[in-house]
Design a protein around this motif. Structure first.
Motif, mmCIF file in Angstrom:
data_model
loop_
_atom_site.group_PDB
_atom_site.id
_atom_site.type_symbol
_atom_site.label_atom_id
_atom_site.label_comp_id
_atom_site.label_asym_id
_atom_site.label_seq_id
_atom_site.Cartn_x
_atom_site.Cartn_y
_atom_site.Cartn_z
ATOM 1 N N ILE A 1 27.379 -0.221 5.406
ATOM 2 C CA ILE A 1 28.989 0.269 5.305
ATOM 3 C C ILE A 1 29.091 1.623 6.133
ATOM 4 C CG2 ILE A 1 31.271 0.305 4.789
ATOM 5 C CD1 ILE A 1 30.736 -2.185 3.173
ATOM 6 N N LEU A 2 28.309 2.458 5.320
ATOM 7 C CA LEU A 2 28.273 3.768 5.554
ATOM 8 C C LEU A 2 27.689 4.245 6.931
ATOM 9 C CD1 LEU A 2 29.110 6.610 4.534
ATOM 10 C CD2 LEU A 2 26.872 6.782 3.415
ATOM 11 N N LYS A 3 26.467 3.790 6.975
ATOM 12 C CA LYS A 3 25.867 3.690 8.430
ATOM 13 C C LYS A 3 26.491 3.296 9.566
ATOM 14 C CE LYS A 3 20.976 3.681 6.496
ATOM 15 N NZ LYS A 3 19.753 3.163 6.554
ATOM 16 N N ASN A 4 27.101 1.894 9.242
ATOM 17 C CA ASN A 4 27.975 1.580 10.283
ATOM 18 C C ASN A 4 29.133 2.461 10.759
ATOM 19 O OD1 ASN A 4 26.380 -0.812 10.477
ATOM 20 N ND2 ASN A 4 27.784 -2.202 9.392
ATOM 21 N N ARG A 5 29.796 3.112 9.856
ATOM 22 C CA ARG A 5 30.756 3.799 10.028
ATOM 23 C C ARG A 5 30.439 5.124 10.998
ATOM 24 N NH1 ARG A 5 36.015 4.949 11.234
ATOM 25 N NH2 ARG A 5 36.723 6.804 10.323
ATOM 26 N N PHE A 6 29.376 5.716 10.476
ATOM 27 C CA PHE A 6 28.732 6.714 11.307
ATOM 28 C C PHE A 6 28.439 6.396 12.685
ATOM 29 C CE2 PHE A 6 26.617 8.655 7.094
ATOM 30 C CZ PHE A 6 27.765 9.478 6.489
ATOM 31 N N ASN A 7 27.845 5.359 12.739
ATOM 32 C CA ASN A 7 27.665 4.726 14.147
ATOM 33 C C ASN A 7 28.871 4.751 15.082
ATOM 34 O OD1 ASN A 7 25.186 4.129 15.869
ATOM 35 N ND2 ASN A 7 26.488 2.193 15.996
ATOM 36 N N ASP A 8 29.746 4.238 14.227
ATOM 37 C CA ASP A 8 31.045 4.020 15.197
ATOM 38 C C ASP A 8 31.617 5.340 15.490
ATOM 39 O OD1 ASP A 8 30.917 1.214 14.747
ATOM 40 O OD2 ASP A 8 32.337 1.328 13.203
ATOM 41 N N LEU A 9 31.697 6.344 14.742
ATOM 42 C CA LEU A 9 32.240 7.575 15.037
ATOM 43 C C LEU A 9 31.424 8.343 16.224
ATOM 44 C CD1 LEU A 9 33.042 8.855 11.396
ATOM 45 C CD2 LEU A 9 34.745 8.532 13.304
ATOM 46 N N TYR A 10 30.095 8.298 16.117
ATOM 47 C CA TYR A 10 29.213 8.661 16.949
ATOM 48 C C TYR A 10 29.309 8.170 18.391
ATOM 49 C CZ TYR A 10 24.684 10.069 19.079
ATOM 50 O OH TYR A 10 23.614 10.486 19.969
ATOM 51 N N GLU A 11 29.545 6.912 18.246
ATOM 52 C CA GLU A 11 29.547 6.081 19.709
ATOM 53 C C GLU A 11 30.972 6.447 20.205
ATOM 54 O OE1 GLU A 11 27.293 4.389 21.417
ATOM 55 O OE2 GLU A 11 25.820 4.854 20.219
ATOM 56 N N ARG A 12 31.964 6.579 19.531
ATOM 57 C CA ARG A 12 33.237 6.855 19.918
ATOM 58 C C ARG A 12 33.407 8.208 20.566
ATOM 59 N NH1 ARG A 12 37.765 6.510 15.586
ATOM 60 N NH2 ARG A 12 36.603 4.687 14.827
ATOM 61 N N ASP B 1 35.396 11.496 6.809
ATOM 62 C CA ASP B 1 35.875 12.008 5.583
ATOM 63 C C ASP B 1 34.912 13.102 4.890
ATOM 64 O OD1 ASP B 1 38.295 10.423 5.908
ATOM 65 O OD2 ASP B 1 37.313 8.865 4.486
ATOM 66 N N PHE B 2 35.181 13.537 3.976
ATOM 67 C CA PHE B 2 34.239 14.316 3.197
ATOM 68 C C PHE B 2 32.936 13.647 2.493
ATOM 69 C CE2 PHE B 2 37.693 17.475 3.091
ATOM 70 C CZ PHE B 2 37.249 18.587 3.474
ATOM 71 N N LEU B 3 32.037 14.099 2.969
ATOM 72 C CA LEU B 3 30.513 13.455 2.376
ATOM 73 C C LEU B 3 29.782 14.221 1.460
ATOM 74 C CD1 LEU B 3 29.084 12.877 5.919
ATOM 75 C CD2 LEU B 3 30.493 11.552 4.686
ATOM 76 N N ASN B 4 29.513 13.399 0.203
ATOM 77 C CA ASN B 4 28.667 14.123 -0.854
ATOM 78 C C ASN B 4 27.367 14.523 -0.491
ATOM 79 O OD1 ASN B 4 27.282 11.693 -1.285
ATOM 80 N ND2 ASN B 4 28.749 10.922 -2.582
ATOM 81 N N LEU B 5 26.482 15.004 -1.167
ATOM 82 C CA LEU B 5 25.065 15.503 -0.697
ATOM 83 C C LEU B 5 24.225 14.017 -0.232
ATOM 84 C CD1 LEU B 5 24.243 18.314 -3.076
ATOM 85 C CD2 LEU B 5 24.618 18.363 -0.506
ATOM 86 N N HIS B 6 24.346 12.993 -1.000
ATOM 87 C CA HIS B 6 23.763 11.712 -0.709
ATOM 88 C C HIS B 6 24.064 11.127 0.508
ATOM 89 C CE1 HIS B 6 21.312 11.067 -4.510
ATOM 90 N NE2 HIS B 6 22.194 11.672 -5.122
ATOM 91 N N GLU B 7 25.493 11.207 0.817
ATOM 92 C CA GLU B 7 25.891 10.768 1.970
ATOM 93 C C GLU B 7 25.551 11.617 3.283
ATOM 94 O OE1 GLU B 7 30.126 8.746 0.067
ATOM 95 O OE2 GLU B 7 29.873 10.857 0.834
ATOM 96 N N GLN B 8 25.323 12.962 2.794
ATOM 97 C CA GLN B 8 25.097 13.677 4.252
ATOM 98 C C GLN B 8 23.356 13.546 4.159
ATOM 99 O OE1 GLN B 8 26.115 18.029 3.252
ATOM 100 N NE2 GLN B 8 27.724 17.112 2.039
ATOM 101 N N THR B 9 22.852 13.209 3.436
ATOM 102 C CA THR B 9 21.267 12.962 3.490
ATOM 103 C C THR B 9 21.152 11.397 4.444
ATOM 104 O OG1 THR B 9 20.585 13.766 1.487
ATOM 105 C CG2 THR B 9 19.138 11.982 2.235
ATOM 106 N N ILE B 10 21.973 10.653 4.272
ATOM 107 C CA ILE B 10 21.683 9.564 5.057
ATOM 108 C C ILE B 10 22.220 9.877 6.424
ATOM 109 C CG2 ILE B 10 22.965 7.210 5.470
ATOM 110 C CD1 ILE B 10 23.588 7.335 2.375
ATOM 111 N N LEU B 11 23.267 10.594 6.731
ATOM 112 C CA LEU B 11 23.571 10.891 8.163
ATOM 113 C C LEU B 11 22.539 11.784 8.717
ATOM 114 C CD1 LEU B 11 25.752 11.518 10.349
ATOM 115 C CD2 LEU B 11 26.573 13.465 9.026
ATOM 116 N N LEU B 12 21.861 12.727 7.880
ATOM 117 C CA LEU B 12 20.919 13.641 8.456
ATOM 118 C C LEU B 12 19.682 12.726 8.981
ATOM 119 C CD1 LEU B 12 21.100 16.625 6.113
ATOM 120 C CD2 LEU B 12 21.766 16.715 8.761
ATOM 121 N N SER B 13 19.626 11.728 8.293
ATOM 122 C CA SER B 13 18.336 10.852 8.470
ATOM 123 C C SER B 13 18.759 9.736 9.591
ATOM 124 C CB SER B 13 17.906 10.051 7.396
ATOM 125 O OG SER B 13 17.695 10.928 6.228
#
Length: 247
Positions: free
Chosen positions: A7-18, A29-41
């Motif tokens: 769900i988090l990855k899909n959310r990132f992808n939606d924002l990126y494509e939009r 929204d605000f991301l913790n360090l684990h969520e930032q790691t997912i985004l950076l990957s």
């Protein structure tokens, strides 16, 4: 857990494509360090992280770049200062006190960034759409009555001041630096890395032998963070002197 990750990855992808399709900035929204790691990957370019000040831990993702858009982003963040009405009769307020009172108002953690404590006041970084609610409803912290007001920027004297620490290590290995900075055994340092509690520049690191570069910031859950500021040369025994800024 796997569903939440997707769900988090899909959310990132939606924002990126939009952002790319509409040629506008989009914000998470605000991301913790684990969520930032997912985004950076997940993405290598096309976004940045912003937390309201340098070295913020909790950050929002800003999808889109100035080169693409032709103008600078305007992240939807606000800074609120919460001050005791009477410092003389106030409790000594901690980060946990401020966060607990905000959570008690029903505010979701992802709408809040870092909370910085200075002179018994709290500087709360939050999403713009939550700011007025906090101003109107945050009236007490523990047993202390507080007043809230907007701040344009964080005062310079409120920002965390690093303590310089010169360490001597056998190498730039991650576990060696953690051990030296926090006076821990190498076994304990390795356990923190293996326990997924260590991040380099907001990205999770699971390798104890990973070399840390000058300028990189290491965050260690439960201990704080430090920046490898400068290499001061080698000792006669071939060990490395490193100046670290410890927060």
């Amino acid at each position: 857990m796997a569903d939440e990750l997707q769900i988090l990855k899909n959310r990132f992808n939606d924002l990126y494509e939009r952002s790319r399709n509409r040629n506008i900035y989009c914000y998470s929204d605000f991301l913790n360090l684990h969520e930032q790691t997912i985004l950076l990957s997940q993405f290598r370019f096309g976004y940045s992280l912003f937390g309201g000040y340098e070295y913020a831990e909790r950050k929002i993702a800003v999808f889109g770049t100035e080169n693409e858009m032709g103008y600078k982003p305007d992240p939807p963040l606000k800074i609120i200062k919460a001050s005791p009405l009477s410092q003389k009769f106030s409790d000594e307020l901690t980060h946990r006190d401020f966060l607990g009172s905000l959570m008690g108002l029903g505010i979701k953690r992802e709408t809040l960034g870092d909370i910085i404590i200075a002179d018994n006041c709290g500087y709360i970084i939050c999403l713009e759409n939550m700011a007025q609610f906090i101003i109107d409803n945050l009236l007490t912290i523990r047993r202390t009555s507080v007043s809230c007001e907007f701040c344009d920027t964080l005062p310079a004297d409120a920002l965390p001041k690093p303590q310089e620490k010169l360490i001597i290590v056998s190498s730039m290995r991650l576990d060696a630096l953690i051990s030296a900075v926090y006076n821990l055994s190498r076994t304990k340092s390795a356990a923190l890395v293996d326990g997924e509690k260590v991040f380099i520049n907001s990205k999770l690191s699971t390798s104890t032998s990973k070399p840390v570069e000058v300028g990189e910031t290491v965050s260690v859950r439960g201990y704080g963070r430090f920046r490898c500021a400068e290499i001061r040369g080698d000792t006669r025994k071939g060990r490395v002197r490193i100046l670290c800024e410890v927060y």
